[in-house]
Design a protein around this motif. Structure first.
Motif, PDB file in Angstrom:
ATOM      1  N   PHE A   1      22.225 -22.216  31.765  1.00 61.13           N
ATOM      2  CA  PHE A   1      22.991 -22.023  32.995  1.00 61.13           C
ATOM      3  C   PHE A   1      24.438 -22.480  32.785  1.00 61.13           C
ATOM      4  O   PHE A   1      25.394 -21.773  33.150  1.00 61.13           O
ATOM      5  N   GLU A   2      24.593 -23.652  32.185  1.00 54.71           N
ATOM      6  CA  GLU A   2      25.942 -24.197  31.936  1.00 54.71           C
ATOM      7  C   GLU A   2      26.717 -23.348  30.929  1.00 54.71           C
ATOM      8  O   GLU A   2      27.942 -23.232  31.010  1.00 54.71           O
ATOM      9  N   LEU A   3      25.987 -22.710  29.995  1.00 53.43           N
ATOM     10  CA  LEU A   3      26.631 -21.829  29.025  1.00 53.43           C
ATOM     11  C   LEU A   3      27.288 -20.643  29.742  1.00 53.43           C
ATOM     12  O   LEU A   3      28.421 -20.254  29.426  1.00 53.43           O
ATOM     13  N   GLY A   4      26.569 -20.091  30.733  1.00 56.58           N
ATOM     14  CA  GLY A   4      27.138 -19.009  31.539  1.00 56.58           C
ATOM     15  C   GLY A   4      28.338 -19.461  32.332  1.00 56.58           C
ATOM     16  O   GLY A   4      29.356 -18.740  32.425  1.00 56.58           O
ATOM     17  N   GLN A   5      28.266 -20.665  32.890  1.00 56.11           N
ATOM     18  CA  GLN A   5      29.403 -21.205  33.634  1.00 56.11           C
ATOM     19  C   GLN A   5      30.629 -21.373  32.733  1.00 56.11           C
ATOM     20  O   GLN A   5      31.749 -21.002  33.094  1.00 56.11           O
ATOM     21  N   LYS A   6      30.403 -21.953  31.576  1.00 54.86           N
ATOM     22  CA  LYS A   6      31.497 -22.197  30.642  1.00 54.86           C
ATOM     23  C   LYS A   6      32.166 -20.892  30.230  1.00 54.86           C
ATOM     24  O   LYS A   6      33.402 -20.828  30.112  1.00 54.86           O
ATOM     25  N   LEU A   7      31.377 -19.864  30.033  1.00 57.58           N
ATOM     26  CA  LEU A   7      31.920 -18.569  29.621  1.00 57.58           C
ATOM     27  C   LEU A   7      32.870 -18.021  30.684  1.00 57.58           C
ATOM     28  O   LEU A   7      33.969 -17.546  30.372  1.00 57.58           O
ATOM     29  N   VAL A   8      32.463 -18.079  31.934  1.00 58.42           N
ATOM     30  CA  VAL A   8      33.311 -17.587  33.020  1.00 58.42           C
ATOM     31  C   VAL A   8      34.558 -18.442  33.185  1.00 58.42           C
ATOM     32  O   VAL A   8      35.663 -17.938  33.386  1.00 58.42           O
ATOM     33  N   GLN A   9      34.391 -19.746  33.074  1.00 56.94           N
ATOM     34  CA  GLN A   9      35.555 -20.636  33.206  1.00 56.94           C
ATOM     35  C   GLN A   9      36.620 -20.311  32.166  1.00 56.94           C
ATOM     36  O   GLN A   9      37.815 -20.341  32.451  1.00 56.94           O
ATOM     37  N   GLU A  10      36.179 -19.959  30.962  1.00 56.24           N
ATOM     38  CA  GLU A  10      37.135 -19.569  29.929  1.00 56.24           C
ATOM     39  C   GLU A  10      37.731 -18.193  30.216  1.00 56.24           C
ATOM     40  O   GLU A  10      38.937 -17.975  30.012  1.00 56.24           O
ATOM     41  N   ALA A  11      36.904 -17.267  30.712  1.00 54.02           N
ATOM     42  CA  ALA A  11      37.397 -15.923  31.025  1.00 54.02           C
ATOM     43  C   ALA A  11      38.453 -15.966  32.126  1.00 54.02           C
ATOM     44  O   ALA A  11      39.401 -15.170  32.116  1.00 54.02           O
TER      45      ALA A  11
ATOM     46  N   TYR B   1      14.001 -24.462  20.318  1.00 57.18           N
ATOM     47  CA  TYR B   1      12.745 -24.409  19.566  1.00 57.18           C
ATOM     48  C   TYR B   1      11.647 -23.833  20.450  1.00 57.18           C
ATOM     49  O   TYR B   1      11.282 -24.414  21.475  1.00 57.18           O
ATOM     50  N   TYR B   2      11.168 -22.657  20.083  1.00 57.74           N
ATOM     51  CA  TYR B   2      10.085 -21.973  20.793  1.00 57.74           C
ATOM     52  C   TYR B   2      10.438 -21.629  22.238  1.00 57.74           C
ATOM     53  O   TYR B   2      11.168 -20.672  22.483  1.00 57.74           O
ATOM     54  N   VAL B   3       9.935 -22.406  23.220  1.00 57.82           N
ATOM     55  CA  VAL B   3      10.019 -22.029  24.630  1.00 57.82           C
ATOM     56  C   VAL B   3      10.986 -22.970  25.349  1.00 57.82           C
ATOM     57  O   VAL B   3      10.911 -24.193  25.178  1.00 57.82           O
ATOM     58  N   PRO B   4      11.915 -22.421  26.153  1.00 59.43           N
ATOM     59  CA  PRO B   4      12.872 -23.299  26.826  1.00 59.43           C
ATOM     60  C   PRO B   4      12.199 -24.161  27.902  1.00 59.43           C
ATOM     61  O   PRO B   4      11.420 -23.668  28.717  1.00 59.43           O
ATOM     62  N   ASP B   5      12.516 -25.461  27.864  1.00 59.28           N
ATOM     63  CA  ASP B   5      12.057 -26.322  28.945  1.00 59.28           C
ATOM     64  C   ASP B   5      13.156 -26.374  30.011  1.00 59.28           C
ATOM     65  O   ASP B   5      14.173 -25.677  29.917  1.00 59.28           O
ATOM     66  N   GLU B   6      12.981 -27.196  31.016  1.00 62.42           N
ATOM     67  CA  GLU B   6      13.936 -27.232  32.120  1.00 62.42           C
ATOM     68  C   GLU B   6      15.317 -27.683  31.663  1.00 62.42           C
ATOM     69  O   GLU B   6      16.340 -27.196  32.150  1.00 62.42           O
ATOM     70  N   GLU B   7      15.348 -28.612  30.723  1.00 67.46           N
ATOM     71  CA  GLU B   7      16.640 -29.061  30.195  1.00 67.46           C
ATOM     72  C   GLU B   7      17.343 -27.925  29.442  1.00 67.46           C
ATOM     73  O   GLU B   7      18.552 -27.723  29.577  1.00 67.46           O
TER      74      GLU B   7
ATOM     75  N   HIS C   1       8.838 -13.050  22.601  1.00 62.29           N
ATOM     76  CA  HIS C   1       7.804 -13.651  23.446  1.00 62.29           C
ATOM     77  C   HIS C   1       8.411 -14.236  24.719  1.00 62.29           C
ATOM     78  O   HIS C   1       7.931 -15.235  25.245  1.00 62.29           O
ATOM     79  N   TYR C   2       9.525 -13.619  25.160  1.00 59.29           N
ATOM     80  CA  TYR C   2      10.137 -13.878  26.466  1.00 59.29           C
ATOM     81  C   TYR C   2      10.936 -15.168  26.555  1.00 59.29           C
ATOM     82  O   TYR C   2      11.481 -15.485  27.623  1.00 59.29           O
ATOM     83  N   SER C   3      11.072 -15.923  25.459  1.00 58.70           N
ATOM     84  CA  SER C   3      11.868 -17.147  25.519  1.00 58.70           C
ATOM     85  C   SER C   3      13.352 -16.828  25.607  1.00 58.70           C
ATOM     86  O   SER C   3      14.076 -17.374  26.466  1.00 58.70           O
ATOM     87  N   THR C   4      13.849 -15.936  24.733  1.00 56.07           N
ATOM     88  CA  THR C   4      15.262 -15.562  24.789  1.00 56.07           C
ATOM     89  C   THR C   4      15.560 -14.846  26.094  1.00 56.07           C
ATOM     90  O   THR C   4      16.651 -14.988  26.657  1.00 56.07           O
ATOM     91  N   GLN C   5      14.604 -14.093  26.591  1.00 51.93           N
ATOM     92  CA  GLN C   5      14.780 -13.439  27.891  1.00 51.93           C
ATOM     93  C   GLN C   5      14.985 -14.470  29.001  1.00 51.93           C
ATOM     94  O   GLN C   5      15.871 -14.322  29.854  1.00 51.93           O
ATOM     95  N   ALA C   6      14.173 -15.524  29.008  1.00 53.72           N
ATOM     96  CA  ALA C   6      14.325 -16.567  30.028  1.00 53.72           C
ATOM     97  C   ALA C   6      15.706 -17.213  29.944  1.00 53.72           C
ATOM     98  O   ALA C   6      16.337 -17.502  30.972  1.00 53.72           O
ATOM     99  N   MET C   7      16.190 -17.420  28.727  1.00 56.92           N
ATOM    100  CA  MET C   7      17.531 -17.981  28.544  1.00 56.92           C
ATOM    101  C   MET C   7      18.601 -17.019  29.057  1.00 56.92           C
ATOM    102  O   MET C   7      19.568 -17.437  29.713  1.00 56.92           O
ATOM    103  N   ALA C   8      18.424 -15.720  28.782  1.00 59.05           N
ATOM    104  CA  ALA C   8      19.394 -14.727  29.239  1.00 59.05           C
ATOM    105  C   ALA C   8      19.510 -14.737  30.756  1.00 59.05           C
ATOM    106  O   ALA C   8      20.615 -14.651  31.321  1.00 59.05           O
TER     107      ALA C   8
ATOM    108  N   ILE D   1      19.683 -13.867  21.006  1.00 60.51           N
ATOM    109  CA  ILE D   1      19.155 -13.475  19.701  1.00 60.51           C
ATOM    110  C   ILE D   1      17.837 -14.179  19.406  1.00 60.51           C
ATOM    111  O   ILE D   1      17.818 -15.388  19.139  1.00 60.51           O
ATOM    112  N   PRO D   2      16.717 -13.475  19.411  1.00 55.72           N
ATOM    113  CA  PRO D   2      15.491 -14.064  18.878  1.00 55.72           C
ATOM    114  C   PRO D   2      15.528 -14.070  17.351  1.00 55.72           C
ATOM    115  O   PRO D   2      16.286 -13.315  16.739  1.00 55.72           O
ATOM    116  N   THR D   3      14.711 -14.916  16.748  1.00 56.49           N
ATOM    117  CA  THR D   3      14.661 -15.031  15.285  1.00 56.49           C
ATOM    118  C   THR D   3      13.342 -14.459  14.768  1.00 56.49           C
ATOM    119  O   THR D   3      12.281 -14.726  15.322  1.00 56.49           O
ATOM    120  N   ILE D   4      13.430 -13.678  13.692  1.00 53.68           N
ATOM    121  CA  ILE D   4      12.237 -13.186  13.013  1.00 53.68           C
ATOM    122  C   ILE D   4      12.451 -13.356  11.505  1.00 53.68           C
ATOM    123  O   ILE D   4      13.491 -12.975  10.974  1.00 53.68           O
TER     124      ILE D   4
END
Length: 408
Positions: A393-403, A381-387, A267-274, A315-318
């Motif tokens: 966003f920070e998860l992506g930053q952290k990944l690159v910093q480690e790479a 939980y369900y739909v990502p809010d702004e936080e 339902h596009y929540s994991t997509q928004a996170m991606a 990963i969405p959950t079903i």
């Protein structure tokens, strides 16, 4: 049927088959492929490899044409079988029945061929390996063990006088062009196909690739190789181009400042996170290749991972478990062992759930088993809010910093 053999060397012809219509193979998408086979004329004549079952007519037409071009009587003295797999052995029994020629292969290949083709029981098999050769009279075929490149039975054959290496599946590409040589098609197309072939078929064997190169150098064979004639795709007239690429893919030197993101969504929540993870990656100066499992398939994902320094999985959950499409790519990756390509790629997992959760952690553990280094996880939980989006966003930053800490 009429078909023309193509001369690629002194007394050496391509007699393969063009499979224009094939679209999937080995769990892999493609736009057709070739089953390359070759014939070598000395005083005696040898056929090297063949094609998929049902392709006898096309291959025989090319064999007959090669004999016409040479002005010789149709008589084959030896059959060399570098590999058991059906796309290279499916015409073997028909060739053996027609020419009554002895078959040269590895010991493991003999057993495998008899299992695939019971009619070959009682055939004249000659077992060869590193150090063995076959004198055709003015032409010499030298054999080299290549076990697990990519099946346990594999071997290479070198035509010594011409410096042509016939390595079967090694150095191949799933391409189907009317032109036979590397320089006759766009280089970007050629190398992209070679990368996809390596990523999906050779990745788990990367250490064996490096060991084989060392052996070839120690035997003094590297400088003898003037052409590489694989069993799929284009013939390499510049052997060091593909040898160098294999070395870079096997050691991780080909890894770019890039992250491969793989996700699905309900339902596009994991997509928004991606998309937020991607923004964080790009903010740190790395490129992103995004794969949406509703549409994209595993063999292209694997090609991307081969030249990426890190990965992210959404990963969405079903029913309290990871979405099934995620399981498909994970099980595919388990057999590829990407940690064998010189380094462990850092990874993160993220996704949305509506119940007890746990899918993100589950896939994190699976990625560890696949040979990745999982740094962090985010499950919402369900739909990502702004936080939540800021955390992605920070998860992506952290990944690159480690790479960026990787020494490749």
């Amino acid at each position: 049927m009429k078909a023309k053999a193509q001369k690629i060397g002194d007394g050496v012809y391509w007699i393969g088959v063009l499979d224009w219509d094939l679209r999937t193979y080995h769990g892999y998408t493609l736009d057709g492929t070739t089953y390359n086979a070759y014939i070598v004329f000395g005083e005696k004549v040898a056929i090297i490899d063949n094609a998929y079952p049902g392709k006898t007519e096309e291959m025989m037409a090319r064999i007959e044409d090669a004999f016409e071009q040479e002005g010789r009587e149709l008589k084959v003295d030896y059959i060399v079988q570098n590999h058991v797999e059906k796309d290279h052995s499916g015409v073997l029994y028909d060739l053996y029945k027609k020419f009554d020629a002895p078959i040269y292969c590895s010991k493991i290949a003999e057993g495998g061929l008899k299992r695939h083709y019971p009619k070959l029981e009682g055939a004249d098999f000659n077992i060869v390996g590193t150090g063995d050769s076959l004198d055709l009279g003015g032409k010499t075929l030298a054999f080299l063990d290549a076990f697990l490149l990519h099946w346990p039975d594999s071997m290479f054959t070198l035509l010594a006088e011409e410096g042509i290496l016939f390595p079967n599946d090694a150095f191949g590409q799933h391409l189907c062009y009317s032109k036979r040589y590397d320089h006759e098609i766009p280089e970007a197309v050629l190398m992209d196909a070679a990368q996809k072939f390596y990523g999906n078929l050779i990745t788990p064997l990367s250490k064996k690739v490096l060991n084989k190169f060392e052996e070839i150098i120690e035997l003094g064979l590297l400088e003898q190789i003037k052409m590489i004639a694989p069993s799929h795709g284009q013939i390499w007239t510049d052997p060091m181009k593909i040898i160098g690429a294999y070395q870079d893919w096997a050691t991780g030197k080909a890894a770019e400042d890039k992250v491969t993101i793989v996700y699905d969504t309900m339902h596009y929540s994991t997509q928004a996170m991606a998309h937020e993870v991607a923004e964080g990656i790009m903010a740190e100066g790395y490129d992103v290749e995004m794969f949406f499992l509703h549409e994209d398939e595993r063999s292209e994902i694997v090609k991307s991972i081969l030249t990426s320094k890190a990965v992210a999985f959404g990963i969405p959950t079903i029913n309290d478990f990871p979405y099934p499409s995620i399981g498909d790519i994970i099980y595919y990756l388990k057999g590829l062992h990407f940690n064998r390509t010189g380094f462990k790629r850092p990874a993160v997992t993220f996704g949305s759930m509506g119940g007890r959760g746990g899918s993100v952690e589950y896939i994190a553990n699976e990625l560890t088993d696949c040979g990745f280094e999982v740094l962090d996880q985010q499950e919402i939980y369900y739909v990502p809010d702004e936080e939540d989006k800021a955390t992605s966003f920070e998860l992506g930053q952290k990944l690159v910093q480690e790479a960026k800490k990787l020494e490749l």
